[in-house]
Design a protein around this motif. Structure first.
Motif, PDB file in Angstrom:
ATOM      1  N   GLU A  27       0.832  -1.207   0.000  1.00 45.62           N
ATOM      2  CA  GLU A  27       0.000   0.000   0.000  1.00 45.62           C
ATOM      3  C   GLU A  27       0.863   1.252   0.000  1.00 45.62           C
ATOM      4  O   GLU A  27       0.585   2.214  -0.734  1.00 45.62           O
ATOM      5  CB  GLU A  27      -0.929  -0.004   1.217  1.00 45.62           C
ATOM      6  CG  GLU A  27      -2.037  -1.030   1.167  1.00 45.62           C
ATOM      7  CD  GLU A  27      -3.073  -0.741   0.099  1.00 45.62           C
ATOM      8  OE1 GLU A  27      -3.387   0.449  -0.128  1.00 45.62           O
ATOM      9  OE2 GLU A  27      -3.555  -1.695  -0.530  1.00 45.62           O
ATOM     10  N   TYR A  30       2.309   2.136  -3.334  1.00 47.06           N
ATOM     11  CA  TYR A  30       1.360   2.824  -4.209  1.00 47.06           C
ATOM     12  C   TYR A  30       1.296   4.314  -3.869  1.00 47.06           C
ATOM     13  O   TYR A  30       1.380   5.174  -4.774  1.00 47.06           O
ATOM     14  CB  TYR A  30      -0.032   2.200  -4.083  1.00 47.06           C
ATOM     15  CG  TYR A  30      -1.090   3.000  -4.798  1.00 47.06           C
ATOM     16  CD1 TYR A  30      -1.248   2.906  -6.178  1.00 47.06           C
ATOM     17  CD2 TYR A  30      -1.922   3.886  -4.094  1.00 47.06           C
ATOM     18  CE1 TYR A  30      -2.199   3.661  -6.845  1.00 47.06           C
ATOM     19  CE2 TYR A  30      -2.873   4.642  -4.760  1.00 47.06           C
ATOM     20  CZ  TYR A  30      -3.010   4.530  -6.128  1.00 47.06           C
ATOM     21  OH  TYR A  30      -3.947   5.295  -6.791  1.00 47.06           O
ATOM     22  N   TRP A  31       1.179   4.643  -2.576  1.00 45.09           N
ATOM     23  CA  TRP A  31       1.045   6.047  -2.199  1.00 45.09           C
ATOM     24  C   TRP A  31       2.354   6.814  -2.389  1.00 45.09           C
ATOM     25  O   TRP A  31       2.333   8.025  -2.660  1.00 45.09           O
ATOM     26  CB  TRP A  31       0.532   6.176  -0.765  1.00 45.09           C
ATOM     27  CG  TRP A  31      -0.902   5.727  -0.664  1.00 45.09           C
ATOM     28  CD1 TRP A  31      -1.387   4.653   0.024  1.00 45.09           C
ATOM     29  CD2 TRP A  31      -2.031   6.331  -1.302  1.00 45.09           C
ATOM     30  NE1 TRP A  31      -2.744   4.540  -0.146  1.00 45.09           N
ATOM     31  CE2 TRP A  31      -3.173   5.553  -0.952  1.00 45.09           C
ATOM     32  CE3 TRP A  31      -2.197   7.429  -2.131  1.00 45.09           C
ATOM     33  CZ2 TRP A  31      -4.450   5.867  -1.409  1.00 45.09           C
ATOM     34  CZ3 TRP A  31      -3.480   7.736  -2.599  1.00 45.09           C
ATOM     35  CH2 TRP A  31      -4.582   6.963  -2.234  1.00 45.09           C
ATOM     36  N   LYS A  73      -7.434  -7.206   4.303  1.00 45.30           N
ATOM     37  CA  LYS A  73      -6.763  -6.356   3.314  1.00 45.30           C
ATOM     38  C   LYS A  73      -7.474  -5.022   3.154  1.00 45.30           C
ATOM     39  O   LYS A  73      -6.828  -3.980   2.945  1.00 45.30           O
ATOM     40  CB  LYS A  73      -6.669  -7.090   1.967  1.00 45.30           C
ATOM     41  CG  LYS A  73      -5.620  -8.182   1.948  1.00 45.30           C
ATOM     42  CD  LYS A  73      -5.418  -8.732   0.546  1.00 45.30           C
ATOM     43  CE  LYS A  73      -4.309  -9.773   0.530  1.00 45.30           C
ATOM     44  NZ  LYS A  73      -4.096 -10.329  -0.834  1.00 45.30           N
ATOM     45  N   GLU A  74      -8.813  -5.038   3.249  1.00 46.45           N
ATOM     46  CA  GLU A  74      -9.560  -3.777   3.197  1.00 46.45           C
ATOM     47  C   GLU A  74      -9.266  -2.926   4.430  1.00 46.45           C
ATOM     48  O   GLU A  74      -9.175  -1.698   4.354  1.00 46.45           O
ATOM     49  CB  GLU A  74     -11.058  -4.045   3.085  1.00 46.45           C
ATOM     50  CG  GLU A  74     -11.500  -4.451   1.699  1.00 46.45           C
ATOM     51  CD  GLU A  74     -11.237  -3.360   0.664  1.00 46.45           C
ATOM     52  OE1 GLU A  74     -11.995  -2.366   0.638  1.00 46.45           O
ATOM     53  OE2 GLU A  74     -10.263  -3.481  -0.106  1.00 46.45           O
ATOM     54  N   ARG A  77      -6.001  -1.366   3.792  1.00 50.38           N
ATOM     55  CA  ARG A  77      -6.184  -0.292   2.801  1.00 50.38           C
ATOM     56  C   ARG A  77      -6.667   0.988   3.473  1.00 50.38           C
ATOM     57  O   ARG A  77      -6.161   2.088   3.199  1.00 50.38           O
ATOM     58  CB  ARG A  77      -7.179  -0.762   1.729  1.00 50.38           C
ATOM     59  CG  ARG A  77      -7.349   0.171   0.553  1.00 50.38           C
ATOM     60  CD  ARG A  77      -8.131  -0.510  -0.563  1.00 50.38           C
ATOM     61  NE  ARG A  77      -8.441   0.433  -1.624  1.00 50.38           N
ATOM     62  CZ  ARG A  77      -9.655   0.794  -1.995  1.00 50.38           C
ATOM     63  NH1 ARG A  77     -10.721   0.271  -1.380  1.00 50.38           N
ATOM     64  NH2 ARG A  77      -9.847   1.647  -2.955  1.00 50.38           N
ATOM     65  N   ALA A  81      -4.199   4.400   4.264  1.00 48.54           N
ATOM     66  CA  ALA A  81      -4.644   5.666   3.670  1.00 48.54           C
ATOM     67  C   ALA A  81      -4.927   6.711   4.751  1.00 48.54           C
ATOM     68  O   ALA A  81      -4.496   7.863   4.642  1.00 48.54           O
ATOM     69  CB  ALA A  81      -5.877   5.434   2.798  1.00 48.54           C
ATOM     70  N   THR A 143     -10.254   6.869  -0.932  1.00 46.67           N
ATOM     71  CA  THR A 143      -9.923   5.483  -0.607  1.00 46.67           C
ATOM     72  C   THR A 143     -10.557   5.080   0.719  1.00 46.67           C
ATOM     73  O   THR A 143     -11.153   4.005   0.843  1.00 46.67           O
ATOM     74  CB  THR A 143      -8.395   5.293  -0.547  1.00 46.67           C
ATOM     75  OG1 THR A 143      -7.845   5.549  -1.845  1.00 46.67           O
ATOM     76  CG2 THR A 143      -8.024   3.883  -0.113  1.00 46.67           C
ATOM     77  N   CYS A 144     -10.439   5.936   1.717  1.00 46.20           N
ATOM     78  CA  CYS A 144     -11.074   5.659   3.015  1.00 46.20           C
ATOM     79  C   CYS A 144     -12.584   5.570   2.872  1.00 46.20           C
ATOM     80  O   CYS A 144     -13.220   4.670   3.443  1.00 46.20           O
ATOM     81  CB  CYS A 144     -10.705   6.741   4.023  1.00 46.20           C
ATOM     82  SG  CYS A 144      -8.953   6.812   4.441  1.00 46.20           S
ATOM     83  N   VAL A 147     -13.795   2.263   1.496  1.00 50.53           N
ATOM     84  CA  VAL A 147     -13.766   1.156   2.451  1.00 50.53           C
ATOM     85  C   VAL A 147     -14.954   1.235   3.402  1.00 50.53           C
ATOM     86  O   VAL A 147     -15.660   0.246   3.615  1.00 50.53           O
ATOM     87  CB  VAL A 147     -12.438   1.124   3.225  1.00 50.53           C
ATOM     88  CG1 VAL A 147     -12.483   0.035   4.307  1.00 50.53           C
ATOM     89  CG2 VAL A 147     -11.264   0.867   2.281  1.00 50.53           C
TER      90      VAL A 147
END
Length: 354
Positions: A27, A30-31, A73-74, A77, A81, A143-144, A147
């Motif tokens: 993660e 990616y950021w 995983k979520e 995520r 974030a 992103t938050c 989720v």
């Protein structure tokens, strides 16, 4: 309930190293890539610095994903974030170009929007010179939101999440203004928000407001399908103020020399003596241990609590502090065998991987 949650320190560490840390690394990669694409030089520098120097915040927070069962995983995520927003905004307020409380307040609306899936993202930079971030902050917020939209029981936890976020945002505004305004603002805020004056000092209340652990606990349980109104209430009072105060006071404790050098606010400096600080750390250890007994997966929360003590005291900066060895010895003894286990494991990890 929660038979997927580790029950011992050894199994926790195995899952953290094999499952949690690799997912966090993915993660953050990616950021980091997104941060490198930020057009504005100052915003890009602060975004990259926040990830580079504070990635351990995401690693530590992501341990709560083990409460999310198949949705771990979520949970990661969201946690990565949300914590990246927190660390990025902290850098923008602490190390950047503004001392405007209205600017800080608007920036931190991103954290409230991240917890409110129906909110539209806005220009959080409106009150500062730097503007062009290539939608970096907006994408973290979205992103938050993506989720939390998946959580059927989100209505049980959203009010408490927003309460914790409001306290966090208030703290960030008050502690980053001009130096001569900080303490009066923090003390006035404390008097407005906290009525039990005998339990916490203003700087301990501020510390309790500065942790994101409670939010990560809420989200992970809810993603795991375990949330009820009763559990929501228990989590809030198990984590705030004691667990969160212990977390942030330990963080400030190890950063005392750095903060003094940089001229940054450090709540540990307001204790009248080292003896009083040690007494209050012991108090928070004992209170945290008592508070988490009401939660499901009690042993997990005890390990988080003990892990905090071991993790922070294992930092090499502690040994450079006056009485650092004494504090380490006493607090590890008060926290018990699990804290010592985490302490020695983290020490070994630092030796091997730097």
């Amino acid at each position: 309930m929660g038979n997927h949650v580790p029950q011992t320190a050894a199994t926790l560490m195995i899952k953290v190293y094999r499952k949690i840390f690799p997912a966090v690394k993915q993660e953050l990669a990616y950021w980091t890539k997104r941060a490198r694409q930020i057009p504005d030089e100052e915003l890009r520098a602060q975004a990259l610095a926040s990830i580079h120097t504070k990635r351990f915040h995401c690693q530590g927070g992501a341990v709560y994903a083990l409460l999310a069962a198949g949705n771990w995983k979520e949970a990661i995520r969201f946690i990565v974030a949300y914590q990246t927003i927190s660390d990025y905004l902290d850098n923008l307020c602490d190390r950047s170009t503004s001392l405007d409380p209205a600017d800080f307040r608007l920036l931190h609306e991103a954290m409230a929007d991240a917890l409110t899936p129906d909110n539209t993202v806005k220009n959080y930079y409106k009150l500062r010179t730097e503007q062009a971030d290539g939608a970096y902050l907006a994408d973290l917020v979205r992103t938050c939101q993506q989720v939390v939209k998946q959580i059927p029981t989100y209505h049980f936890i959203q009010p408490k999440l927003l309460k914790l976020e409001q306290l966090y945002g208030d703290l960030q505004v008050h502690k980053h203004v001009a130096v001569n305004e900080r303490i009066p603002r923090l003390m006035n805020w404390f008097s407005q928000k906290y009525s039990n004056d005998d339990a916490l000092s203003w700087y301990e209340f501020a510390a309790a407001s500065g942790s994101t652990l409670g939010i990560f606990c809420f989200i992970s349980y809810a993603l795991g399908g375990q949330m009820t109104a009763a559990l929501s209430k228990d989590i809030f009072y198990s984590y705030f103020p004691n667990m969160q105060a212990l977390h942030i006071l330990l963080d400030y404790y190890i950063d005392q020399q750095e903060d003094e050098r940089e001229g940054d606010l450090n709540f540990c400096s307001y204790y009248p003596s080292r003896e009083k600080m040690l007494e209050r750390f012991i108090y928070f250890i004992e209170q945290t241990n008592h508070c988490v007994q009401s939660l499901p997966n009690r042993k997990f929360h005890e390990m988080i609590h003990h892990g905090l003590v071991g993790l922070y005291l294992a930092d090499g900066k502690v040994r450079r502090l006056d009485s650092g060895d004494m504090m380490t010895s006493v607090l590890l003894r008060k926290s018990g065998r699990q804290a010592k286990f985490f302490y020695w494991n983290v020490r070994q990890y630092h030796r091997l991987f730097g």
